[in-house]
Write an enzyme that holds these catalytic residues in place. Structure first.
Site, PDB file in Angstrom:
ATOM      1  N   HIS A 281     -10.421  -0.091  -6.644  1.00 58.74           N
ATOM      2  CA  HIS A 281     -11.328  -1.259  -6.979  1.00 58.74           C
ATOM      3  C   HIS A 281     -10.642  -2.593  -6.736  1.00 58.74           C
ATOM      4  O   HIS A 281      -9.174  -2.732  -6.805  1.00 58.74           O
ATOM      5  CB  HIS A 281     -11.350  -1.119  -8.753  1.00 58.74           C
ATOM      6  CG  HIS A 281     -12.381  -0.253  -9.035  1.00 58.74           C
ATOM      7  ND1 HIS A 281     -13.513  -0.335  -9.338  1.00 58.74           N
ATOM      8  CD2 HIS A 281     -11.928   1.108  -9.590  1.00 58.74           C
ATOM      9  CE1 HIS A 281     -14.228   0.946  -9.714  1.00 58.74           C
ATOM     10  NE2 HIS A 281     -13.034   1.856  -9.907  1.00 58.74           N
TER      11      HIS A 281
ATOM     12  N   THR B 113       3.333   5.054  -4.233  1.00 57.19           N
ATOM     13  CA  THR B 113       2.851   3.533  -3.919  1.00 57.19           C
ATOM     14  C   THR B 113       3.152   3.151  -2.757  1.00 57.19           C
ATOM     15  O   THR B 113       2.605   2.023  -2.083  1.00 57.19           O
ATOM     16  CB  THR B 113       3.177   2.641  -5.000  1.00 57.19           C
ATOM     17  OG1 THR B 113       4.584   2.507  -4.925  1.00 57.19           O
ATOM     18  CG2 THR B 113       2.744   3.155  -6.204  1.00 57.19           C
TER      19      THR B 113
ATOM     20  N   ARG C 139      10.444   7.197  -5.195  1.00 57.20           N
ATOM     21  CA  ARG C 139      11.751   6.696  -4.426  1.00 57.20           C
ATOM     22  C   ARG C 139      12.382   7.717  -3.430  1.00 57.20           C
ATOM     23  O   ARG C 139      12.457   8.768  -4.064  1.00 57.20           O
ATOM     24  CB  ARG C 139      12.909   5.871  -5.105  1.00 57.20           C
ATOM     25  CG  ARG C 139      12.409   4.838  -5.760  1.00 57.20           C
ATOM     26  CD  ARG C 139      13.495   4.190  -6.844  1.00 57.20           C
ATOM     27  NE  ARG C 139      13.280   5.104  -8.092  1.00 57.20           N
ATOM     28  CZ  ARG C 139      14.425   4.961  -9.016  1.00 57.20           C
ATOM     29  NH1 ARG C 139      15.127   3.976  -9.130  1.00 57.20           N
ATOM     30  NH2 ARG C 139      14.269   5.603  -9.917  1.00 57.20           N
TER      31      ARG C 139
END
Length: 591
Positions: free
Chosen positions: A116, A167, A182
């Protein structure tokens, strides 16, 4: 009817890899119809399987040969896969997503190739959608409960540990874990199997424990100010810091902390106990009993100091077990517990703040019951019937819907209830080897709490909150599997949670410093220190034991966090600790 004919569609939906070998002719024809019924621009390769229970509503789907979409998966948008790709049960794949060959996506994972917008000029639900897409290379394993966000590229041969949130891009051959994910190592550096297999978990744990043992002396020296122990450099000396040092040294070095001789540790800790109240004040602070007087309500708090949830009550646990590890014990009993009658105890239990501070209520019971445990060491079990009254009250007051005491709130959810449950059961049921009531409901409540993002979201977790989930799950799972020889209630969910937590914990160790406690707003904060190190070392053991791999650590908690009962109830005079062996458990918490 042979074995193949007995397998149902539901069975194949959850185990689609069996379809090619075991499906009947009728089931194969039904699967062909299922694939033809998938809408959108769809091409499905040879020997594929699309579960009847999966929600597959693509705009464009290219499913490579020998691939499958398993039970209750949710697929929308544009998905392209290579050959031998698997979307396991309850997987969500949405937006624009491209998978290479041989990609495995674990159950309950979400690969979200859209997002979004977040402009401040309109509500989120009115924002336009954007999509940069997700690209996953060949030979990639994405573990269970992983989230991959839009715009990410995962290179060839990567492994993403259970529970990770990806991410950023991951280069080829990366093994990654945590939130945010990580890199942990290069997959080519090891001959062991992929992360998450039993052999790999064991190797990770062994390597971690070996490293922690090698660094233990430096961690203790870092928190010694020349005369006293501090939790971390720059902090003030505390009794708990000294006790945490003893626990860490016992766990990792098998000896007393090297800053003092063992008998000097015993002398300092023993001398700190007030001979009148049996309590141990904080360094430089008065005992609670100095301000506590008879309020005339008959609940037994006539200056006994057993009030609140402060350091003096927690020192009943920490100092008592530190002395125990050093081969000693409190020199004096705790008379406030010894002299409390069953009636006075019941009045006190009713007066505890169950509605708005269940943690404090549980902490008080933890301290009272632990004092009763130490009193038994002195051959002073206390007023007849008081310990029995404690268990009677608890067993008749447990909520049958949750198995716990207290009520959740809109503000904190189940935090007070679950954390209070841990403190309460640690000192009572676990410490005395008594089965807890309604263990199935406890497991349900604890697992629901463990998914509350307010306490287990990014940057929210801390040692108390994780321990207060890990120990009840460990304790109840042992109780539920006793004598069954198999998996217990919701064991797969428990293992999945333990896997996610373990991957995150091991990656948080800081060389030469240990573990930080957690979020800065709670407890000692994120800087590595003795409390964080002591608690997380015990948590690692409980998580590993939930996965059946604690033997790889080469250590087992023996102090406040010991897995065995401290005293088997009902305990005779001069009772000693139970010998090591299977038991309901026994850990600590933060004060």
């Amino acid at each position: 009817m042979d074995h193949r004919e007995r397998q149902s569609v539901q069975h194949f939906d959850h185990c689609p890899w069996l379809f090619a070998e075991e499906a009947t002719r009728a089931q194969r024809l039904a699967q062909q119809e299922r694939q033809r019924a998938v809408g959108g621009d769809t091409e499905i390769g040879e020997r594929c399987y699309v579960a009847d229970s999966a929600a597959v509503f693509p705009d464009r789907l290219r499913l490579g040969d020998d691939s499958y979409i398993a039970a209750h998966a949710y697929v929308t948008g544009e998905l392209t896969t290579g050959t031998d790709c698997t979307l396991n049960p309850f997987t969500t794949v949405r937006g624009t997503v491209t998978l290479g060959d041989g990609v495995r996506i674990g159950a309950h994972s979400s690969v979200l190739g859209f997002n979004h917008s977040m402009a401040p000029d309109r509500p989120v639900f009115q924002q336009p959608l954007t999509s940069r897409g997700i690209n996953v290379g060949d030979d990639v394993w994405i573990g269970s409960h992983v989230v991959v966000v839009d715009g990410v590229t995962i290179g060839d041969h990567c492994v993403v540990g259970a529970g990770a949130v990806v991410t950023r891009d991951l280069p080829a051959w990366t093994v990654a874990a945590g939130n945010p994910a990580r890199p942990i190592r290069d997959r080519r550096d090891r001959s062991a199997g992929p992360a998450g297999t039993p052999g790999d978990v064991a190797n990770d744990l062994t390597r971690f424990a070996d490293s922690a043992r090698a660094q233990a002396a430096d961690i203790l020296a870092r928190c010694w100010d020349g005369d006293r122990y501090v939790d971390r450099p720059g902090a003030v000396p505390t009794m708990r810091a000294h006790c945490d040092a003893v626990e860490i040294a016992d766990l990792l070095l098998g000896s007393a902390p090297p800053q003092l001789a063992a008998d000097e540790h015993v002398q300092r800790l023993s001398a700190a106990q007030d001979p009148v109240s049996g309590l141990v004040p904080e360094l430089g602070e008065p005992l609670p009993s100095e301000d506590d007087g008879d309020d005339g309500d008959g609940d037994g708090d006539d200056g006994d100091g057993l009030t609140g949830d402060g350091a003096a009550l927690y020192h009943i646990l920490s100092v008592g077990y530190a002395l125990d590890l050093l081969g000693a014990s409190f020199p004096h009993p705790v008379p406030g517990v010894r002299e409390m009658t069953a009636g006075q105890l019941l009045v006190r239990l009713e007066s505890l703040p169950w509605r708005d501070n269940a943690w404090a209520a549980g902490a008080w019971i933890d301290a009272w019951a632990t004092a009763a445990h130490w009193n038994l060491r002195h051959g002073e079990g206390g007023t007849s019937g008081s310990l029995e009254a404690l268990f009677g009250w608890l067993l008749t007051r447990a909520d049958p819907w949750t198995g716990m005491w207290g009520r959740p709130s809109a503000q904190a959810g189940r935090l007070q209830v679950v954390n209070g449950y841990y403190r309460l059961t640690r000192g009572s049921f676990a410490q005395f080897g008594v089965p807890v009531p309604d263990p199935e409901r406890v497991v349900d409540t604890v697992l629901a709490h463990a998914h509350d993002a307010r306490h287990f979201g990014a940057g929210q977790e801390n040692a108390c909150n994780v321990l207060d989930v890990a120990h009840p799950l460990w304790m109840c799972s042992r109780q539920l599997t006793t004598g069954t020889g198999g998996d217990g209630y919701r064991s797969a969910d428990i293992r999945a949670w333990a896997e996610r937590q373990l991957a995150a914990v091991l990656s948080a160790w800081r060389d030469g410093q240990g573990f930080g406690f957690g979020a800065a707003a709670v407890g000692p904060g994120p800087e590595p220190g003795l409390q964080g190190t002591e608690m997380w070392l015990a948590i690692v053991w409980y998580l590993a034991d939930l996965l059946g791999r604690s033997d790889a650590l080469g250590y087992r908690p023996r102090g406040v966090h010991r897995p065995e009962p401290g005293t088997v109830f009902p305990a005779p005079p001069h009772a000693r600790p139970a010998p090591p062996g299977p038991g309901p458990g026994h850990p600590s918490t933060c004060a």
